[in-house]
Design an enzyme around this catalytic site. Structure first.
Site, PDB file in Angstrom:
ATOM      1  CG  HIS A  49      -1.944  -1.099   1.193  1.00  0.00           C
ATOM      2  ND1 HIS A  49      -2.876  -1.288   2.189  1.00  0.00           N
ATOM      3  CD2 HIS A  49      -2.192  -2.073   0.272  1.00  0.00           C
ATOM      4  CE1 HIS A  49      -3.645  -2.320   1.892  1.00  0.00           C
ATOM      5  NE2 HIS A  49      -3.248  -2.815   0.746  1.00  0.00           N
ATOM      6  CD  GLU A  51      -1.295   3.729   3.917  1.00  0.00           C
ATOM      7  OE1 GLU A  51      -2.400   3.837   4.451  1.00  0.00           O
ATOM      8  OE2 GLU A  51      -1.076   3.011   2.909  1.00  0.00           O
ATOM      9  CG  ASP A 199     -21.516   0.152 -33.627  1.00  0.00           C
ATOM     10  OD1 ASP A 199     -22.031   0.284 -34.759  1.00  0.00           O
ATOM     11  OD2 ASP A 199     -21.759   0.908 -32.675  1.00  0.00           O
ATOM     12  CD  GLU A 255     -16.983   2.402 -24.186  1.00  0.00           C
ATOM     13  OE1 GLU A 255     -17.101   2.586 -25.406  1.00  0.00           O
ATOM     14  OE2 GLU A 255     -15.886   2.222 -23.629  1.00  0.00           O
TER      15      GLU A 255
END
Length: 325
Positions: A49, A51, A199, A255
């Site tokens: 992470h 940190e 498409d 989309e």
């Protein structure tokens, strides 16, 4: 609170932005150790992470220093060890946290553990900016559903395809590249089966670097479609979102096509709209509109959001808006 806290936290925010497309379903987090300006950002799942990355960069300089992190450090064992223990062992004297983590495994426990160890913890620096940056993650952890982004590319008169069905390409290269960045930031991308048949999109990330999202089709896609392999789903859209959320989809990019866009919008399931407008006009009402379905019946019921960004991309405009607060 020292005046420099805001500047250091903004550096942490910038670190988080740089890894936006690589950390999900973990949150994209940034961290800074001061003095010294040692920085870190969360690595892909299984990696350290933010940190930990910043502490490793700081080394012995972490002793007595201040750690800035955009999100509350974790205190539980997951794919990696608890960040709170590493912070304590490094000798950090003060931690400045942007926002608390709503994840049930954290939920204030990280802050409590640090304070129990005698570390000063301040919370809330740049809170609004960080909540906006982490909005998809926060929604997923609070509701179990993904953050829904609806992407539309249209002419200035709001049309997405010609009367003969052709739609490639309404917008230019810069807008399409930005749309691929949206794909890279999303865990899944969703289209209707009609769009697949019309498409035959691949829905992959090609114009930018990044991973391909999971491809989701509402309905049945032909077995030889470019979108395959795809997850095929049917039913109420709320149930679809619940199922995707359980599969660690933190952000869902919708989309199309026009019917799917309408259904998500009409059900008020869209969190963020991204509209690419081209300086072009079909000039008639027989071209395909952005939304296909019944409109809000009166002006008093009209959906109203707020613009959050307007940007020029080549010859096109990118307009971002979200639901009202």
């Amino acid at each position: 609170m020292p005046p420099e806290d805001e500047a250091h936290m903004r550096r942490a925010i910038a670190e988080a932005a740089a890894v936006r497309a690589s950390t999900s379903p973990n949150p994209w987090v940034g961290a800074v150790v001061e003095p010294g300006g040692f920085t870190g950002a969360t690595q892909p799942p299984g990696g350290p992470h933010a940190e930990i990355v910043a502490l490793q960069a700081a080394g012995p300089s972490a002793q007595g220093a201040t750690l800035y992190c955009t999100l509350e450090p974790c205190s539980h064992q997951g794919r990696t060890g608890p960040c709170t223990e590493a912070i304590i062992e490094a000798g950090i004297a003060r931690v400045v946290v942007g926002i608390e983590d709503p994840d049930p495994q954290v939920g204030g426990r990280g802050i409590e553990r640090l304070r129990q160890a005698g570390i000063t913890v301040d919370v809330g620096t740049c809170k609004d900016e960080i909540e906006e940056q982490l909005a998809p993650y926060l929604k997923h952890r609070r509701t179990g559903r993904p953050w829904v982004v609806l992407k539309l590319a249209a002419t200035l008169d709001g049309r997405i395809a010609a009367p003969d069905g052709t739609s490639q390409w309404i917008t230019g290269d810069a807008a399409r590249t930005d749309a691929h960045r949206l794909r890279a930031e999303s865990d899944a991308v969703l289209v209707g089966a009609g769009t697949v048949r019309a498409d035959d999109p691949s829905l992959t990330v090609r114009y930018v670097s990044g991973r391909d999202p999971v491809r989701v089709v509402l309905g049945k896609a032909p077995p030889d479609a470019k979108v395959q392999p795809a997850v095929e789903m049917e039913g109420d859209l709320r149930d679809v979102l619940d199922q995707l959320g359980k599969q660690d989809v933190v952000q869902l990019l919708v989309e199309g096509g026009a019917r799917v866009a309408h259904d998500f919008h009409a059900a008020r399931l869209v969190d963020r709209y991204v509209v690419y407008l081209a300086p072009a006009l079909f000039g008639g009402d027989d071209a395909m509109p952005m939304f296909s379905g019944l409109a809000d019946p009166t002006v008093s019921e009209l959906w109203r959001g707020r613009f959050t960004a307007i940007e020029r991309l080549g010859d096109d405009l990118r307009i971002e808006l979200c639901s009202p607060a």
